[in-house]
Motif scaffolding. Structure first.
Motif, PDB file in Angstrom:
ATOM      1  N   ILE A 110      35.679  58.637  46.770  1.00 30.93           N
ATOM      2  CA  ILE A 110      34.209  59.072  46.132  1.00 30.93           C
ATOM      3  C   ILE A 110      33.321  57.727  46.727  1.00 30.93           C
ATOM      4  O   ILE A 110      33.306  56.165  46.233  1.00 30.93           O
ATOM      5  N   ILE A 126      37.932  68.244  43.201  1.00 27.96           N
ATOM      6  CA  ILE A 126      36.231  66.855  44.020  1.00 27.96           C
ATOM      7  C   ILE A 126      35.172  67.955  43.341  1.00 27.96           C
ATOM      8  O   ILE A 126      33.564  67.511  43.269  1.00 27.96           O
ATOM      9  N   THR A 156      33.538  67.069  40.274  1.00 32.59           N
ATOM     10  CA  THR A 156      32.838  65.658  40.043  1.00 32.59           C
ATOM     11  C   THR A 156      31.655  65.831  41.142  1.00 32.59           C
ATOM     12  O   THR A 156      31.490  65.242  40.512  1.00 32.59           O
ATOM     13  N   ARG A 157      31.647  66.728  42.308  1.00 39.21           N
ATOM     14  CA  ARG A 157      30.389  66.850  42.575  1.00 39.21           C
ATOM     15  C   ARG A 157      29.083  66.927  41.957  1.00 39.21           C
ATOM     16  O   ARG A 157      27.663  66.955  42.084  1.00 39.21           O
ATOM     17  N   PRO A 209      32.359  62.887  46.895  1.00 40.45           N
ATOM     18  CA  PRO A 209      34.051  63.084  46.541  1.00 40.45           C
ATOM     19  C   PRO A 209      34.337  64.272  47.910  1.00 40.45           C
ATOM     20  O   PRO A 209      34.211  64.865  47.900  1.00 40.45           O
TER      21      PRO A 209
END
Length: 650
Positions: A512, A589, A592-593, A607
Motif C-alpha cells: 500500500i 485489496i 482496503t481501497r 493497495p
C-alpha cells in the motif's frame, strides 16, 4: 530552503556535471523543500558499473564547491538495488530508541559474523536529540544568554589529543576527563556565570550546573525523520542482505538459527518478527517450478513411450536427464543461477529437445528395417541429419534472441532465458548425434518391413485419412478459405483476452503506497500510519491479515528486485501486508481501497499486488518536461483528462 531555490542552487549544478558522462542515460531529480534526490540511470549496454560509479562520485565532488555554504552532501549511494533477504521487525515496549539502538547494534555486530551476510541496515531507528528548555528568568538574573550557554557546551566535547608521555620507556596517552556521555553528566556540567567571565585573580570562577539553568531531555527527533509501525507499535526494522553466489534457502536456515540464538541475549521485552523472508518465498516458488518440471518430464517421456514403444522411448528419453545435467554444469561455469527464468527455459526446452532424439531413433529404425548394417545405420543417420537438426535448433534459439540482444531492463531480466534455452537445445543436438546412436546400436530391435506394404496402409484409419486428403486436394479453395477464416477468428480472440508480459505475483502479501499532500509534516503522516495500522489489525474486519508494517517518511528496504520503494519524504508512507495462505488477496485489496476512499479521502493510497517484473503490470507512465511550471501542469491536466476517458483506466 524552498524547493525552487533547491532546484536552482543544488540540483542543477549537480545535474550539469552528471550529464557530462557519456554512460549516463537519464538523470531524474525529485526536489522538495530542504533537499533533493537525484537518480542516475546508466545505459543498459554497460555492464561493468564500478568504474562508472567512481566517475559519478568524481563529478559530484566537482559540483560540491558550487553548492551553498552549509549544504550537507551530496552523498552517492550505488547500492540502491540491494535486496534484503530478511526484514525483521523489532518491538520493545517501554524502551527508548536510544536503549533499542544499543542492543540492536550489538546484535548487528554479532550477525555480521554469520557467513554470507553482506549488509545489515536499520529502518525506523529514530535518531535522538538533546532538548534544552531554558529557565530564561534565571538566565537573565545570572547575566547569561541561551547562546552563551550553548557556546560553552560546544567547547566541552571537543575531541583532541591530550598528548603522550614516556614512562620507563613505555609510551602512554593522556586523556582529558569530563566528556559528556549521557543526560545525567550533561545536567551536572558546570556553566561559568557571566560575572566570572574575564575576571582576574586566583579565586576559582563561580559556576552553576546546566540542570539548574535548563530542563535537559533526550528524546527522538521531532518531527521524526523516519519511523516504522508494526501492528500498531513503534518498531525498528532490521534488513539483512546476502552476498552474491549464496544459496538463499541454506542462508535463510542459518540466519533464522543465528537470530534465534541472539534473540535470547536481548533484554526482556524485545520481540522479533519476520516481516519478509525471501528464503521461504524462494523455496515455495522453486517447489512449484520443480513440480512443473517433473510433470513435464513425465508427460514428455510418457508420450514418447506411448507412441514409440518402451524400447525406443527409453532410448530417446535418456537424453532428457543428460541434457539437463549438461546445461546445469555449463550454467554453473557461466554463473547463471537456478531461478524462475532459467528454470522456465529448461521447462520450455523439455518439449523441444526430445524431437532431435526422436528423429535420429526413427531414422535408425527405418534403416535397420531396410536391411542396412547396424553400425552403418547408426553412423549414417547422424551424418545425414546433423545439419537439418542443428538448423531447426538454431531457428528456435534465434526466435528468442531479441531478449538477449535487447538493451532494456526487460531484456536484462530475461537474458538467462535465451542462454539456458540455447544450452539445452544445442546440448540435446550434440547428445542425439552421440548418445542416441550408441544406445540404438545396443538396444534397438530390428522391425522387418512386411512383404506387402499395401496391406499395412489398408486399415480403417488409413482409409479415412486418405479420403480426407483427397477431399482437401479436390477442394483447395474451400480449404484455404476455411483456414483463413479460422486464423482471423483466432487473431480476433487474442484481442479480447487480457494480457500482461509478466503476471502479478502470487505472494501472500500486498503493498500500500500512501501519499499525503506535499509538504505534510511527518508527525501527521505518522498519525495516519498508526490509524491505518489499527484498522489493518482489526481481526473482526480483516480476519485474513496476519501481519502488517508501515514505514513513515520512507519506503523501507527493497526485498524484491523489481520493487522500487518510494523515495524518502515527510508526506509518504508505505505498508507491507501479509495475509493467510489460500486467501483471495484481491478481496482484501478491494476492501482496503474502500476503507481509504471512505475514511481517508485526503490521502492517495494504491493497495496492489507485487509485480514480478521491473514495473507494475498494467501501469503506464507519461513524462512531460519543460522550463515553464504552469505549462507543465496544464499539459499534465490535459493528459490526465484524456486518459480518464479511456475504458479500463483506474
Amino acid at each position: 530552503m524552498p524547493a525552487e531555490r533547491v532546484e536552482q542552487l543544488i540540483a542543477r549544478p549537480i545535474e550539469e556535471r552528471l550529464r557530462e558522462l557519456a554512460e549516463v542515460k537519464r538523470v531524474t531529480t525529485t526536489v522538495r523543500a530542504g533537499g533533493a534526490v537525484i537518480q542516475v540511470t546508466i545505459w543498459e549496454r554497460y555492464t561493468d558499473l564500478a568504474p562508472i560509479w567512481q566517475r559519478v562520485r568524481a563529478k559530484v565532488a566537482d559540483a560540491q564547491p558550487l553548492l551553498p555554504q552549509g549544504t550537507l552532501g551530496p552523498f552517492v549511494n550505488d547500492d540502491f538495488g540491494r535486496v534484503a533477504v530478511a526484514s525483521i521487525a523489532v518491538t520493545a515496549p517501554g524502551y527508548s530508541m536510544g536503549e533499542m539502538r544499543v542492543s540492536l547494534k550489538e546484535m548487528r555486530d554479532r550477525l555480521y559474523a554469520l557467513p554470507g551476510v553482506d549488509r545489515i541496515s536499520f529502518y525506523g531507528l529514530q535518531e535522538e536529540r538533546v532538548y534544552l528548555e531554558f529557565d530564561r528568568p534565571k538566565l537573565a538574573q545570572l547575566g547569561l544568554t541561551p547562546q552563551g550557554v550553548i557556546d560553552q557546551l560546544v567547547k566541552q566535547n571537543v575531541v583532541l589529543s591530550g598528548g603522550q608521555i614516556a614512562i620507563g620507556g613505555i609510551n602512554a596517552s593522556l586523556a582529558v576527563s569530563g566528556e559528556v556521555r549521557d543526560a545525567a553528566s550533561l545536567r551536572a556540567l558546570p556553566i561559568m556565570m557571566a560575572q566570572a567571565q574575564g575576571a582576574r585573580g586566583a579565586s576559582p570562577a563561580p559556576s552553576i550546573s546546566l540542570g539548574e539553568l535548563a530542563r535537559v531531555q533526550v528524546q527522538p527527533a521531532d518531527p521524526p525523520e523516519s519511523a516504522a509501525v508494526y501492528k500498531g507499535q513503534p518498531a525498528v526494522v532490521m534488513a539483512v542482505s546476502m552476498t552474491s553466489g549464496q544459496n538463499v534457502e541454506q542462508f535463510g536456515v542459518a540466519l533464522k538459527s543465528r537470530v534465534a540464538e541472539l534473540e535470547k541475549l536481548l533484554p526482556a521485552g524485545f520481540e522479533l518478527s519476520y516481516v519478509t523472508f525471501q528464503a521461504d518465498v524462494v523455496k515455495r516458488e522453486m517447489g512449484k517450478m520443480n513440480q512443473v518440471m517433473i510433470e513435464t518430464i513425465v508427460i514428455v517421456l510418457g508420450v514418447v513411450v506411448l507412441f514409440l514403444g518402451w524400447r525406443t522411448g527409453f532410448i530417446v528419453g535418456m537424453i532428457v536427464p543428460l541434457t539437463i545435467l549438461g546445461a546445469l554444469i555449463v550454467m554453473r561455469a557461466l554463473n547463471i543461477e537456478l531461478q524462475s527464468v532459467s528454470m522456465a527455459a529448461i521447462i520450455i526446452a523439455l518439449g523441444l529437445l526430445v524431437d532431435n532424439g526422436i528423429v535420429i531413433a526413427e531414422d535408425i529404425e527405418r534403416r535397420l528395417a531396410a536391411g542396412e548394417d547396424r553400425k552403418q545405420a547408426c553412423l549414417e543417420a547422424g551424418r545425414t541429419l546433423a545439419l537439418p537438426l542443428l538448423t531447426s535448433s538454431l531457428v528456435i534459439v534465434i526466435a528468442f534472441s531479441p531478449f538477449f540482444f535487447g538493451q532494456s531492463a526487460t531484456s536484462e531480466y530475461l537474458r538467462s532465458l535465451v542462454i539456458v534455452l540455447a544450452l539445452t537445445l544445442l546440448g540435446s543436438w550434440l547428445l542425439c548425434l552421440t548418445v542416441t546412436p550408441l544406445l540404438c546400436y545396443h538396444f534397438t530391435k530390428v522391425h522387418h518391413q512386411p512383404a506387402n506394404d499395401a496391406q499395412t496402409y489398408n486399415t480403417r484409419f488409413y482409409r479415412g485419412y486418405r479420403k480426407l486428403l483427397e477431399w482437401v486436394l479436390d477442394h483447395k479453395a474451400i480449404y484455404v478459405g476455411v483456414m483463413t477464416g479460422a486464423l482471423a477468428v483466432a487473431l480476433y480472440g487474442f484481442t479480447t483476452l487480457p494480457y500482461d508480459f509478466l503476471p502479478k505475483s502470487d505472494r501472500v502479501q500486498f503493498q500500500i503506497p500512501v501519499q499525503l499532500a506535499p509538504g505534510t509534516d511527518s508527525r501527521l503522516t505518522l498519525a495516519k500510519v498508526k490509524e491505518v495500522s489499527g484498522w489493518l489489525g482489526d481481526q473482526e474486519i480483516n480476519p485474513e491479515i496476519t501481519d502488517h508494517i508501515g514505514y513513515v517518511a520512507d519506503g523501507g528496504p527493497r526485498f524484491i528486485l523489481g520493487l522500487n520503494p518510494p523515495l524518502p519524504a515527510s508526506n509518504i508512507a508505505y505498508f507491507v501486508v501479509t495475509v493467510k495462505a489460500g486467501t483471495n488477496i484481491d478481496v482484501v485489496i478491494a476492501r482496503t481501497r474502500a476503507y481509504f476512499a471512505q475514511h481517508h479521502g485526503d490521502v492517495r493510497a494504491e493497495p496492489q499486488r507485487f509485480s514480478l517484473g521491473t514495473t507494475e503490470a498494467g501501469t503506464a507512465v507519461y513524462r512531460v518536461s519543460g522550463p515553464d511550471h504552469e505549462v507543465l501542469m496544464n499539459a499534465a491536466a490535459k493528459i490526465e483528462s484524456a486518459l480518464r476517458e479511456l475504458p479500463g483506466t483506474a
